[in-house]
Design an enzyme around this catalytic site. Structure first.
Site, PDB file in Angstrom:
ATOM      1  N   SER A  47       0.515  -1.377   0.325  1.00 15.74           N
ATOM      2  CA  SER A  47      -0.126   0.212   0.036  1.00 15.74           C
ATOM      3  C   SER A  47       0.893   1.027  -0.183  1.00 15.74           C
ATOM      4  O   SER A  47      -0.069   2.644  -0.330  1.00 15.74           O
ATOM      5  CB  SER A  47      -1.333  -0.002   1.370  1.00 15.74           C
ATOM      6  OG  SER A  47      -0.538  -0.444   2.232  1.00 15.74           O
ATOM      7  N   ASP A 195      -4.082   6.838   9.963  1.00 11.72           N
ATOM      8  CA  ASP A 195      -4.209   5.569  10.474  1.00 11.72           C
ATOM      9  C   ASP A 195      -2.816   5.502  11.165  1.00 11.72           C
ATOM     10  O   ASP A 195      -2.264   3.983  11.623  1.00 11.72           O
ATOM     11  CB  ASP A 195      -4.540   4.659   9.213  1.00 11.72           C
ATOM     12  CG  ASP A 195      -3.207   4.710   8.144  1.00 11.72           C
ATOM     13  OD1 ASP A 195      -2.549   5.539   8.455  1.00 11.72           O
ATOM     14  OD2 ASP A 195      -3.781   3.793   7.260  1.00 11.72           O
ATOM     15  N   HIS A 198       0.250   5.237   6.613  1.00 11.14           N
ATOM     16  CA  HIS A 198      -0.078   5.093   5.249  1.00 11.14           C
ATOM     17  C   HIS A 198       0.577   7.390   5.135  1.00 11.14           C
ATOM     18  O   HIS A 198       0.040   7.892   5.616  1.00 11.14           O
ATOM     19  CB  HIS A 198      -1.206   4.829   4.344  1.00 11.14           C
ATOM     20  CG  HIS A 198      -1.509   4.218   4.572  1.00 11.14           C
ATOM     21  ND1 HIS A 198      -1.980   2.885   5.489  1.00 11.14           N
ATOM     22  CD2 HIS A 198      -0.758   2.574   3.183  1.00 11.14           C
ATOM     23  CE1 HIS A 198      -2.278   1.769   5.133  1.00 11.14           C
ATOM     24  NE2 HIS A 198      -1.460   1.704   4.065  1.00 11.14           N
TER      25      HIS A 198
END
Length: 224
Positions: A47, A195, A198
């Protein structure tokens, strides 16, 4: 009626042919003179490479492409980042990804293995297998390994062993090690999404610089 149908079908065929021809003409005009012979930089990642939560053009692989273009070098960065991917997932798809000739491999996997507390030995085996398959198909490929780190709450031993995997892989395979992909970004709330995993747009700019520091000398070997 059949005659009219034939005429109609012929018109459709001609229209499609013109559309295809126009598309190819557009590609040719928008591309640089040496696009056809561009070398490929494959970013096999998770990601982070995929730019989770952002536009893909804001992720670090796209920013690397901009740096390369600014340098006037003939390389194309192919972003093969898949959110949530682990080292095992990367191994499962490496053969498909390698259908396109790769001159440089940036291996950015393992973070999700660590976050899930998966066995370090298995991760190392998977990453080594990815390297082996890549070199078996393209012996001259240059490899960069993006190092990652885990927070101490997973256990000091696990965090230490996890970090050492990337060091050992780089040494064993004579690959270029990016010591810590998220250097200057990890653990800094302002540079990460809510979060706290990221990177934000600004975070990806730093990540791109972290990679460029080690990628640039590798690319210079190609351009002389």
């Amino acid at each position: 009626m059949q005659y009219a149908l034939k005429i109609h079908c012929r018109q459709i065929a001609v229209t499609l042919a013109l559309v295809v021809l126009s598309a190819f003409s557009s590609i040719a005009s928008d591309s640089s003179p040496f696009t056809k012979s561009a070398r490929t930089i494959l970013v096999l990642g998770d990601s982070i490479a995929a730019g989770f939560g952002l536009d893909r053009n804001e992720a670090f692989p796209a920013l690397l492409q901009k740096r390369i273009d600014q340098a006037g070098w003939n390389f194309e960065v192919v972003n093969a980042g898949v959110s949530g991917d682990t080292s095992a997932g990367g191994l499962r798809r490496i053969d498909w990804v390698l259908k396109r000739k790769s001159d440089v491999l940036i291996l950015e996997l393992g973070g999700n293995d660590g976050l899930r507390g998966l066995p370090v030995d298995a991760m190392q085996q998977n990453l080594q297998a990815i390297i082996d398959r890549t070199r078996a198909k393209y012996p001259q490929v240059q490899i960069l390994i993006a190092g990652m780190q885990m927070p101490p709450n997973l256990g000091a031993d696990y965090a230490r062993d996890f970090q050492q995997v990337f060091v050992q892989l780089a040494q064993k395979n004579k690959a270029t090690l990016i010591p810590f992909l998220l250097e200057g970004v990890g653990g800094r709330p302002a540079l990460n999404l809510p979060d706290r995993i990221h990177p934000t747009v600004e975070g990806h700019k730093i990540v791109a610089e972290n990679v460029w520091k080690y990628l640039r000398p590798v690319l210079q070997k190609f351009v002389g």
